[in-house]
Design a protein around this motif. Structure first.
Motif, PDB file in Angstrom:
ATOM      1  N   GLN A 213       0.818  -1.217   0.000  1.00 20.50           N
ATOM      2  CA  GLN A 213       0.000   0.000   0.000  1.00 20.50           C
ATOM      3  C   GLN A 213       0.847   1.261   0.000  1.00 20.50           C
ATOM      4  O   GLN A 213       0.336   2.364  -0.179  1.00 20.50           O
ATOM      5  N   ASP A 310     -14.140  -1.164  11.935  1.00 24.69           N
ATOM      6  CA  ASP A 310     -13.733  -2.068  10.865  1.00 24.69           C
ATOM      7  C   ASP A 310     -14.883  -2.603  10.028  1.00 24.69           C
ATOM      8  O   ASP A 310     -14.685  -2.953   8.859  1.00 24.69           O
ATOM      9  N   ASP A 314     -12.146   0.163   5.011  1.00 22.89           N
ATOM     10  CA  ASP A 314     -10.804   0.713   5.209  1.00 22.89           C
ATOM     11  C   ASP A 314     -10.831   2.224   5.404  1.00 22.89           C
ATOM     12  O   ASP A 314     -11.738   2.886   4.902  1.00 22.89           O
ATOM     13  N   PRO A 315      -9.830   2.750   6.117  1.00 21.50           N
ATOM     14  CA  PRO A 315      -8.749   2.017   6.774  1.00 21.50           C
ATOM     15  C   PRO A 315      -9.216   1.402   8.093  1.00 21.50           C
ATOM     16  O   PRO A 315      -9.908   2.050   8.880  1.00 21.50           O
ATOM     17  N   MET A 316      -8.856   0.138   8.294  1.00 16.43           N
ATOM     18  CA  MET A 316      -9.219  -0.559   9.528  1.00 16.43           C
ATOM     19  C   MET A 316      -8.229  -0.165  10.625  1.00 16.43           C
ATOM     20  O   MET A 316      -7.276  -0.883  10.918  1.00 16.43           O
TER      21      MET A 316
END
Length: 459
Positions: A213, A310, A314-316
């Motif tokens: 990422q 969650d 995303d983002p978790m």
């Protein structure tokens, strides 16, 4: 069956759920928080906090090991040993204190805490199986904060030598040979820690680089450090399953098929939202793939039903869930709270650490990038860790800071300054004209801004 009523019912006491409960209690909302495990969710119990405890113990052990041989500081000591059971007990003590603290904070705020397994009856009713029997709770507003769990590969189901991050944080001994499937932040954090504790570690990553990422510039120092620690990294490689006797991982790599001898195989290929097993599907909420769809109030497609953390995609990250939890509580209380955050920090507690806030290079057309290396920073030199850099992405016309990133030892502590700069709409001149203490790592932020302006002082 016992019954209760409340204005707000929260399913899940992870970072999002408990913050929502605390903030709601502070605002005078009659609130009930339901949790089947210990309060704190994945983050406090089997995620953020225990993994950082393991990383700290590993760093201390590695430092002691370093001093047992010749070193530039002239420090001499005997070769260290580690009692992993004692280390895990120390970690568990921290977790117990923090989870107990969460329960205390909920009580202090006036929120009720119910320990049990929730089952949604409808958007206004939840049944909870408690140790004292079934409890039916009627609510005006419902919040889904059930979090996520490790993703399991069908050809590498958890069990026996195959473990998730949860089991990795409970290991009573250091495995001699550890194979990590997945080169994301969870696998690399735990894999690096166990390598420092003496394990022979191999990483299998399907992408052509670790931490896919992020860009290569950020991840290169981490890859160099992995290799310096003796960790073998196979990129563009895929796990295929266990060997016939279960003692090795079969993998397809660029060098061909391999069988990697493994005492433990840590699978860290992602996480999936917990949306099944408690009646959520019966509500018929709009979904975005496996995630619950929400608006900027964290409201779902059903009136009075919210989702945070969650389960919403995303983002978790725990801090995102916390921010969402506060927004929901304030919205229910009638405050004009919406999700209008400019950026959410992301931190990898690898070695070296990575922190990113805002856009990465090339994501905004016409943006410019500048970088300042820790090799030119006095504090980094005195820490014996001058690898890495700070980087800024900015608009060349307005000087507006669009992104701030760093890779280096201890840079996670810069995440607050990065986030504040972007949230407040800082320009390069704002940062460059702010006096930063000397000698500190934070000076590199000011130096990077100065370099972007063509006014570099120390490079």
């Amino acid at each position: 069956m016992k019954t209760e009523t409340c204005k707000l019912l929260i399913i899940g006491a992870g970072p999002g759920g408990y913050v929502c409960g605390i903030r709601a209690g502070q605002l005078g909302i009659d609130t009930v928080v339901v949790e089947r495990e210990n309060p704190g969710g994945t983050c406090l119990n089997v995620g953020c906090i225990p993994s950082k405890a393991l990383i700290h113990a590993a760093d201390e052990f590695a430092r002691a090991t370093h001093f047992a041989s010749d070193n530039d500081l002239g420090i001499a000591t005997a070769a260290p040993t580690i009692d992993m059971a004692k280390t895990v007990a120390w970690k568990d003590g921290i977790v117990k204190r923090l989870t107990g603290g969460v329960a205390g904070l909920l009580k202090k705020a006036g929120a009720r805490y119910v320990s049990g397994t929730a089952q949604i009856v409808d958007g206004k009713t939840v049944e909870v199986a408690t140790a004292d029997g079934l409890l039916r709770i009627h609510c005006e507003n419902l919040v889904i904060a059930t979090g996520s769990r490790p993703l399991e590969l069908p050809f590498l189901p958890f069990g026996g030598p195959v473990i998730s991050s949860t089991e990795a944080l409970e290991l009573q001994t250091v495995p001699q040979k550890l194979t990590v499937v997945g080169g994301g932040y969870i696998g690399l954090e735990i894999g690096t820690a166990l390598a420092k504790l003496g394990a022979t570690v191999t990483v299998i990553e399907a992408a052509d680089r670790i931490l896919p990422q992020y860009d290569v510039e950020l991840t290169k120092p981490v890859l160099n450090r992995l290799r310096a620690l003796g960790i073998t990294v196979h990129l563009s490689a895929k796990a295929r399953g266990l060997s016939e006797d279960g003692s090795a991982l079969r993998a397809e790599t660029q060098d061909g098929a391999l069988e990697i001898p493994s005492d433990k195989i840590l699978v860290t290929v992602g996480r999936k939202p917990v949306t099944e097993g408690f009646g959520l599907a019966d509500l018929g909420l709009t979904m975005h793939g496996p995630f619950v769809a929400i608006n900027d109030h964290c409201a779902t497609s059903m009136r009075g039903v919210y989702a945070i953390g969650d389960v919403t995609g995303d983002p978790m990250l725990a801090h995102r869930a916390m921010a969402q939890g506060a927004i929901v509580a304030e919205h229910i209380a009638g405050h004009p709270s919406v999700w209008d955050k400019r950026a959410v920090p992301a931190v990898c507690f690898t070695d070296p650490e990575i922190v990113t806030v805002g856009v990465l290079p090339g994501e905004v057309e016409g943006s410019k990038t500048a970088m300042f290396p820790f090799a030119a920073n006095g504090r980094a030199m005195t820490m014996e860790r001058d690898d890495g850099f700070v980087r800024v992405v900015h608009d060349p016309d307005t000087e507006l800071v669009l992104g701030l990133h760093a890779v280096g030892a201890g840079v996670s502590e810069l995440s607050g300054e990065f986030a504040l700069a972007i949230e407040m709409g800082a320009t390069l001149t704002d940062i460059a004209a702010t006096v930063h203490a000397h000698p500190t790592l934070s000076e590199t932020v000011q130096e990077t801004a100065l370099k972007s302006l063509g006014q570099a002082l120390h490079i």
